[in-house]
Design an enzyme around this catalytic site. Sequence first.
Site, PDB file in Angstrom:
ATOM      1  N   ASP A 198       0.849  -1.200   0.000  1.00  0.00           N
ATOM      2  CA  ASP A 198       0.000   0.000   0.000  1.00  0.00           C
ATOM      3  C   ASP A 198       0.888   1.255   0.000  1.00  0.00           C
ATOM      4  O   ASP A 198       0.838   2.050   0.931  1.00  0.00           O
ATOM      5  CB  ASP A 198      -0.928  -0.004   1.233  1.00  0.00           C
ATOM      6  CG  ASP A 198      -0.156  -0.003   2.547  1.00  0.00           C
ATOM      7  OD1 ASP A 198       1.016  -0.440   2.570  1.00  0.00           O
ATOM      8  OD2 ASP A 198      -0.726   0.452   3.559  1.00  0.00           O
ATOM      9  N   HIS A 201       9.805   0.335   8.271  1.00  0.00           N
ATOM     10  CA  HIS A 201       9.223  -0.983   8.586  1.00  0.00           C
ATOM     11  C   HIS A 201       9.216  -1.953   7.392  1.00  0.00           C
ATOM     12  O   HIS A 201       9.624  -3.108   7.507  1.00  0.00           O
ATOM     13  CB  HIS A 201       7.779  -0.820   9.071  1.00  0.00           C
ATOM     14  CG  HIS A 201       7.630   0.115  10.214  1.00  0.00           C
ATOM     15  ND1 HIS A 201       7.848  -0.253  11.521  1.00  0.00           N
ATOM     16  CD2 HIS A 201       7.286   1.431  10.249  1.00  0.00           C
ATOM     17  CE1 HIS A 201       7.634   0.776  12.324  1.00  0.00           C
ATOM     18  NE2 HIS A 201       7.301   1.816  11.574  1.00  0.00           N
TER      19      HIS A 201
HETATM   20  C1  BDR Z   1       3.155   0.000   8.583  1.00  0.00           C
HETATM   21  O1  BDR Z   1       2.112   0.971   8.452  1.00  0.00           O
HETATM   22  C2  BDR Z   1       2.296   1.723   7.290  1.00  0.00           C
HETATM   23  O2  BDR Z   1       2.089   3.077   7.524  1.00  0.00           O
HETATM   24  C3  BDR Z   1       3.686   1.432   6.797  1.00  0.00           C
HETATM   25  O3  BDR Z   1       3.736   1.492   5.382  1.00  0.00           O
HETATM   26  C4  BDR Z   1       4.000   0.073   7.324  1.00  0.00           C
HETATM   27  O4  BDR Z   1       3.605  -0.935   6.424  1.00  0.00           O
HETATM   28  C5  BDR Z   1       3.917   0.288   9.865  1.00  0.00           C
HETATM   29  O5  BDR Z   1       3.069   0.212  10.963  1.00  0.00           O
HETATM   30 CA    CA Z   2       3.001  -0.421   4.094  1.00  0.00          CA
END
Ligand code: BDR
Ligand code: CA
Length: 342
Positions: free
Chosen positions: A11, A248
Amino acid sequence: MKTRKIIIDTDPGIDDAVAIIAAAMIPEFELLGICSVGGNKGIECTTDNALRLSAFIGKNTPVFKGAAASLQPISPDYVRKVPEGLIHGSNGLGEYNPPIDSTLLQKTPAVDFILESAKKYPDELEIIALGPLTNLALCIEQDIETMKKIKAIYSMGGSVYRGNVTPVAEFNYWHDPLAVQTVCQKLGAFTDIFMIGLELTAACFMDMNYLSFITNQKTKEAEFISAILPTYIKYNWEIGKTLGVIIHDLITVLFAHTPELCKNIPHVNLQCVCDSEIARGQTIVDFDADLCDKNAYVPLVIDAEALKENFIRILFREQGVSEYRDAMHRIQNINRHDFFLS
Ligand code: BDR
Ligand code: CA
């Protein structure tokens, strides 16, 4: 070299973008396709961003549009810790607008593509899921037997101790907790599912020295990362006075590349809270290996320095690693006159 067959479900998202760039540069990975899902932004925006990223990596990687809405609707009254739009900027890529190539968008929906790929590469296909697990849960609803042929799923999400979007929930799992439950409960006994939670990603925090080394390089990937990262860095400073970021989704790709950097990966029972407003998306991890029905792996400890060096190696080859080591060495010895005279 025999390549690993990889699908990225995503996403994008600034950290998704860095992760996709890394995945495309890993020689052992054969990127079969990128599937979009609603999460950080709505599905039109995340699909557009996936198309921009595919155009950027320049390998004609097909993009498949996925689910717009999570299986479990989010109440419009729900108050998140972090207002939408802040972390990734208004367009999901930190206000940077790289060129889009819409011809890469396929007619086949993401769910069909994932199922077709699982049939084509039985016990070989690996999925790196960087957003809510909605697409994968829909695949399971449609054809569980085919999904059992998937070798591994690396899912960025969840946490053992605390959340980032509510006190107890991480964003991706909070966004679609029912999808997490579906994937773990129905598939976890057949396919290796790795929860790459906030503890593991936080262990791989990247400080400003590390990030500056990357953004000072002159490659097109370094320039792209330099264009999208400032929004993410600024948000982390404003919200937590943190000088650096946790990327992340990148950590999830890097873990999938070299899981052996985790010496011990607990095989656990993982549940995701669906039936509570306040605890929505919280992950309950049972580490009691003798008593629980194991349905996921939850790595918590990793050789973070080796992982970060690997990212430098992926981006800038061995030459970059040696320059990076020199740069770090120089920082540590900056106040030693004999070091500079030698
Ligand atoms: C996750 O939430 C999204 O905002 C980032 O892309 C990542 O996949 C981290 O909590
Ligand atoms: Ca993400």
